[in-house]
Design an enzyme around this catalytic site. Structure first.
Site: not given
Lengths: 205, 386
Positions: B132, B170
């Protein structure tokens, strides 16, 4: 609203009006005479007046007839100070596709169903990334504030908010997009404060 | 040809530690190591010691300003932290965070180099996979993006075509963003739809831009997706894309938070989906990339019941060993008092380990449509661009 507005005059031919719609990739033409709105024509009005593509191509009448003959009048309009939701309500109730925006008797813009949808998509926060959070809250002062205070206390930014009536009377559905990965603590505290989390729901373990 | 697989590890990885209650802890890695050693699958000679990535190496993935800010902020509270994505509840500031993060990047760079130099066929850095982190800021537990650094290193040092496959629940947004315009890096992420879950991106229409158009691929799956539909979606997209792209090396992110026990996501996979995905990726590496595979870790927030078992399966697959059926009783006994939940006694989950999902048919149908819409777009692009 879209501005400037592409318009027709009452004696513009139906043929020319059709060409204008096609060239600008639009569906409505306000009809203006002496700088005043006197009517409106839609692509459907124009097509109704046109020969069927299956039966013939006789277009001489389209060149001769003016849009005055087929336009709708009077026109339902909005004012620049009207709210977005007022415009949406008028479109919905009258089953129409657009609203000229009129101020001081002049058409200064136009708003269509597509404009409303585009605005709505933006308002729903669909484009804003984040984690989805849905909470059932009572319809009373302070409920929204209490839930968002918990989020604030964790230093989490809210990307979008939607508050709408829930199925049950006296309840509201609060939908938030929040910029956080791990919501566990926030969820526990919201539940601890007596609210029901509708999403995320626990899986498995 | 070198050894089959190298396991990148140093006890110092444990320094990447936000605080004791944070879900992203290196404890998960230590438990995995303990389990692998208990079943005798991790010989000491397989372990490769990483060193900290240099400032220059971090520049492969991040802006100078950001790295300098992390160095400054490291170890003290600072107001500038928040705009850098730090000092949040997700990614708090902690003492020594620059060094701890740089060490993880160093681990992934070591793996990339060892694979390309033929020292090992496959390298595994389970501390990595911090997908991320963005060029200029931290996000979602990730400070430095080791995957981006490793891929950028593979591009600059070896001019290699790289396929990145991310099976974390994710979306792998940081890696996608870094190579969004690059036709030499294919990123494929299969995850829970961003409609509900952080980071809220990873839709099928995110396909790359400019000359990189068509080289970002996303498979967003419905919440409560189970093994069958997950595997079907994976198998419809990943082998096809990797076969068409012909990478020289595959980098995988192996977050195991799509498991039904995971507390932070809503997918409902079991160890079975992971075993199949690991096996497929291993085969694909040999089929299309000369065997070259760098496997990274990632999410996975059920430390005791899920992560050690799933990551042991990854290591077993890549090192060519076979996992026993059962977890050693001595370890179960040792762990059970600390785990706070009943521990599974076997490496694999058994069928029917969770209650049936009520909307299974609709969920599977929706995933089929998503994959079909994705592939319709891809076939067009691949016909056009390769």
């Amino acid at each position: 609203m879209q501005s400037p507005v592409i318009t027709a005059a009452p004696d513009t031919s139906i043929y020319t009006a059709l060409q204008t719609l096609h060239n600008h990739n639009i569906r409505h033409l306000p009809v203006i005479e002496n700088e005043t709105l006197v009517g409106i024509i839609s692509d459907r009005d124009l097509r109704d007046a046109s020969p069927s593509s299956l039966t013939g191509s006789e277009t001489s009448l389209l060149h001769r007839l003016p849009v005055r003959e087929i336009m709708s009048s009077p026109v339902i309009t909005v004012h620049p100070l009207d709210f977005f939701d007022e415009a949406a309500r008028l479109l919905y109730e009258h089953k129409i596709g657009c609203l000229p925006v009129v101020s001081n008797r002049q058409v200064i813009g136009i708003i269509s169903g597509t404009d409303i949808l585009r605005h709505l998509v933006g308002m729903l926060g669909i484009m804003a990334p984040g984690s989805y959070l849905e909470v059932d809250i009572p319809d009373r002062p302070g409920a929204l504030a209490e839930v968002t205070q918990i989020i604030k206390d964790h230093g989490i930014n809210v990307a979008s908010v939607l508050l709408c009536p829930a199925r049950e009377d006296g309840r509201k559905c609060l939908i938030l997009r929040v910029q956080a990965f791990n919501l566990s603590k926030v969820l526990r505290e919201i539940e601890g404060a007596g609210y029901r989390i509708m999403w995320p729901v626990a899986t498995g373990g | 040809m070198g050894k089959q697989a190298g396991f990148i590890y140093t006890p110092e990885f444990a320094q990447y530690n936000f605080h004791a209650d944070h879900p992203f802890g290196m404890k998960r890695l230590e438990l995995t190591l303990e389990l692998l050693q208990a079943v005798d699958l991790l010989p000491p000679e397989a372990i490769m010691q990483p060193s900290e990535a240099t400032f220059e190496e971090l520049l492969l993935a991040h802006d100078r300003d950001y790295i300098e800010a992390v160095q400054r902020i490291s170890g003290r509270e600072a107001t500038e932290a928040v705009e850098r994505g730090l000092g949040t509840e997700d990614t708090p500031v902690f003492p020594g965070m620059h060094r701890a993060s740089a060490l993880i990047v160093g681990g992934s760079l070591l793996g990339a180099r060892a694979v390309m130099e033929g020292e090992v066929d496959h390298a595994v850095n389970l501390a990595g996979g911090l997908h991320h982190a963005m060029r200029e800021k931290a996000a979602g537990f990730c400070i430095y993006n080791d995957a981006v650094a490793a891929i950028a290193f593979l591009r600059s040092k070896y001019n290699a075509r790289v396929a990145y496959v991310d099976i974390d629940a994710h979306h792998g947004d940081g890696v996608q963003a870094a190579f969004y315009n690059d036709p030499n890096v294919l990123t494929v992420s299969i995850h829970e739809t961003g409609r509900y879950l952080f980071p809220g991106t990873g839709y099928i229409n995110e396909r790359g831009a400019g000359s990189g158009f068509g080289f970002s691929v996303n498979v967003p799956l419905e919440a409560f997706t189970e093994d069958g539909s997950w595997i079907k979606s994976f198998e419809a997209v990943v082998p096809y894309m990797l076969g068409a792209f012909r990478p020289e090396i595959i980098v995988t992110q192996n977050g195991c938070d799509a498991h039904y026990l995971d507390p932070l996501t809503h997918l409902c996979c079991t160890t079975n989906a992971y075993s199949i995905a690991f096996h497929q990726l291993h085969l694909l590496a040999h089929r299309v990339a000369g065997g070259r595979l760098l496997a990274l870790g990632g999410g996975g927030y059920d430390w005791w019941r899920v992560v050690p078992r799933v990551w042991s399966a990854l290591w077993a697959e890549l090192s060519g060993k076979k996992l026993p059926a059962e977890i050693p009783a001595s370890l179960l006994e040792k762990w059970s008092s600390r785990a706070g939940a009943e521990l599974p006694a076997t490496f694999g989950d058994s069928p029917g380990c969770f209650a049936p999902i009520p909307r299974r048919t609709e969920i599977e149908e929706k995933n089929v449509i998503t994959v079909r819409n994705l592939l319709d777009g891809l076939m067009y692009q691949f016909a056009k661009y390769t």
